[in-house]
Enzyme design. Sequence first.
Site, PDB file in Angstrom:
ATOM      1  N   ALA A 123       0.830  -1.220   0.000  1.00  0.00           N
ATOM      2  CA  ALA A 123       0.000   0.000   0.000  1.00  0.00           C
ATOM      3  C   ALA A 123       0.862   1.267   0.000  1.00  0.00           C
ATOM      4  O   ALA A 123       1.938   1.269   0.600  1.00  0.00           O
ATOM      5  CB  ALA A 123      -0.903   0.004   1.226  1.00  0.00           C
ATOM      6  N   PRO A 124       0.411   2.321  -0.660  1.00  0.00           N
ATOM      7  CA  PRO A 124      -0.875   2.490  -1.345  1.00  0.00           C
ATOM      8  C   PRO A 124      -0.915   1.918  -2.770  1.00  0.00           C
ATOM      9  O   PRO A 124      -1.913   2.065  -3.444  1.00  0.00           O
ATOM     10  CB  PRO A 124      -1.053   4.014  -1.371  1.00  0.00           C
ATOM     11  CG  PRO A 124       0.346   4.544  -1.411  1.00  0.00           C
ATOM     12  CD  PRO A 124       1.174   3.592  -0.604  1.00  0.00           C
ATOM     13  N   LYS A 127       3.913   1.063  -6.614  1.00  0.00           N
ATOM     14  CA  LYS A 127       4.830   0.140  -7.322  1.00  0.00           C
ATOM     15  C   LYS A 127       4.055  -1.032  -7.897  1.00  0.00           C
ATOM     16  O   LYS A 127       4.388  -1.533  -8.968  1.00  0.00           O
ATOM     17  CB  LYS A 127       5.957  -0.305  -6.389  1.00  0.00           C
ATOM     18  CG  LYS A 127       6.828   0.876  -6.004  1.00  0.00           C
ATOM     19  CD  LYS A 127       8.004   0.520  -5.162  1.00  0.00           C
ATOM     20  CE  LYS A 127       8.690   1.794  -4.698  1.00  0.00           C
ATOM     21  NZ  LYS A 127       7.845   2.626  -3.798  1.00  0.00           N
ATOM     22  N   CYS A 244      12.893   4.084   1.625  1.00  0.00           N
ATOM     23  CA  CYS A 244      13.104   5.518   1.394  1.00  0.00           C
ATOM     24  C   CYS A 244      13.767   6.130   2.629  1.00  0.00           C
ATOM     25  O   CYS A 244      13.437   7.230   3.041  1.00  0.00           O
ATOM     26  CB  CYS A 244      11.797   6.212   1.007  1.00  0.00           C
ATOM     27  SG  CYS A 244      10.547   6.220   2.278  1.00  0.00           S
TER      28      CYS A 244
HETATM   29  N1  SAM Z   1       5.148  -0.094  -2.115  1.00  0.00           N
HETATM   30  C1  SAM Z   1       4.231   0.956  -1.716  1.00  0.00           C
HETATM   31  C2  SAM Z   1       4.031   1.921  -2.887  1.00  0.00           C
HETATM   32  O1  SAM Z   1       4.917   2.016  -3.755  1.00  0.00           O
HETATM   33  O2  SAM Z   1       2.982   2.530  -2.956  1.00  0.00           O
HETATM   34  C3  SAM Z   1       4.712   1.692  -0.479  1.00  0.00           C
HETATM   35  C4  SAM Z   1       5.006   0.752   0.658  1.00  0.00           C
HETATM   36  S1  SAM Z   1       5.365   1.558   2.171  1.00  0.00           S
HETATM   37  C5  SAM Z   1       6.994   2.039   1.976  1.00  0.00           C
HETATM   38  C6  SAM Z   1       5.509   0.216   3.266  1.00  0.00           C
HETATM   39  C7  SAM Z   1       4.210  -0.498   3.568  1.00  0.00           C
HETATM   40  O3  SAM Z   1       4.494  -1.646   4.382  1.00  0.00           O
HETATM   41  C8  SAM Z   1       3.208   0.342   4.365  1.00  0.00           C
HETATM   42  O4  SAM Z   1       1.986   0.385   3.689  1.00  0.00           O
HETATM   43  C9  SAM Z   1       3.062  -0.432   5.682  1.00  0.00           C
HETATM   44  O5  SAM Z   1       1.765  -0.383   6.237  1.00  0.00           O
HETATM   45  C10 SAM Z   1       3.422  -1.844   5.240  1.00  0.00           C
HETATM   46  N2  SAM Z   1       3.833  -2.758   6.336  1.00  0.00           N
HETATM   47  C11 SAM Z   1       4.075  -2.458   7.635  1.00  0.00           C
HETATM   48  N3  SAM Z   1       4.363  -3.589   8.303  1.00  0.00           N
HETATM   49  C12 SAM Z   1       4.324  -4.606   7.407  1.00  0.00           C
HETATM   50  C13 SAM Z   1       4.513  -6.011   7.501  1.00  0.00           C
HETATM   51  N4  SAM Z   1       4.809  -6.605   8.652  1.00  0.00           N
HETATM   52  N5  SAM Z   1       4.345  -6.753   6.384  1.00  0.00           N
HETATM   53  C14 SAM Z   1       4.035  -6.159   5.189  1.00  0.00           C
HETATM   54  N6  SAM Z   1       3.847  -4.842   5.057  1.00  0.00           N
HETATM   55  C15 SAM Z   1       3.993  -4.072   6.146  1.00  0.00           C
END
Ligand code: SAM
Length: 316
Positions: A123-124, A127, A244
Amino acid sequence: MIAGLPLDFIERFERLCPPSLLADAAASFTQDKSVSFRLNRLHPKHLETLASLDQLGIGYQPVDWAHEQGIMAYTVAATQREQLTHSLPAATGELYIQSLSSMLAPLLLAPQSDEWVLDLAAAPGGKTILMAEMMKNGGKISAVEPVKNRFFRLQANLERLGVTNTKTYMKDGRAIGTLKPDTFDRVMLDAPCSSESRFDAHDPESVEHWSLRKVAECSKKQKRLILSGFDALKTGGIMMYCTCSFSPEENEIPLSDLLKKRPNAHVLPITLDLCNLSEGLTEWEGKALDPRCALSRRVWPNAQMDGFFLALIQKT
Ligand code: SAM
């Protein structure tokens, strides 16, 4: 030197950033950066979008390196950010607002239209959507996101942008390597991180949740996620690990940990024609890291780009 940012952060940033890139990188934390978007080739009307922007009086500049790689990316002046964000083409999914650095990870992972791809922290969906576009909605993407409101936002974005090859799962990414071992051709792990590249020296909210303790917490989770993503790869499969943040604890240290625990993990070289890059670290605070971390890349922020860390890993 960068007033408004945490002192611990500044001290480490100045040690990490190559001296030749430091002035631009430091200035980027105080600048109103241009905003970038890409045309969504999954939308039937995407070739009419630039004409719609012309009518709205929104000026745009093509990003040459992205166009060379098949991504129709453009930048818009910071003063027109609100106008672009609330424009009809953004609302209908003809275009997607995304930082240029965020486009690099899918570009390097290069998912193919007959493959099964895992997006482990989705999310969101920026990618996921770009990967679906690169795959022409072929193959399959499994997109994982455990945080409920972010999961629903991911689903809404996929639908609005016309993504049809993706199934979403509200799950903890740390469990997937055990649940689906040796399954995926490619894995995207855009790990949850302390988001240091989103710092804005004029916006105290952008730094209020950051601390060295938060960095350590993220590092612990990232070490488990990178192992999980790797275990979910088929033999021969490729994973992109990215964040990031600038902290080595969130970047080279989880990578080095993976290389130590999984002897069949190999770092692949990254070729990018950008001038704001440096090699990954092979040592931090007196501790040696796996020398193959040098093959990863640090993207340093400037007036157009946010900071990013990128590592490509293959299971052999
Ligand atoms: N890839 C996304 C994009 O390009 O739109 C952005 C991802 S963001 C950097 C990281 C995401 O990892 C967040 O939405 C967060 O809620 C989620 N997250 C947090 N803990 C996690 C877990 N244990 N397993 C998988 N995702 C997790």
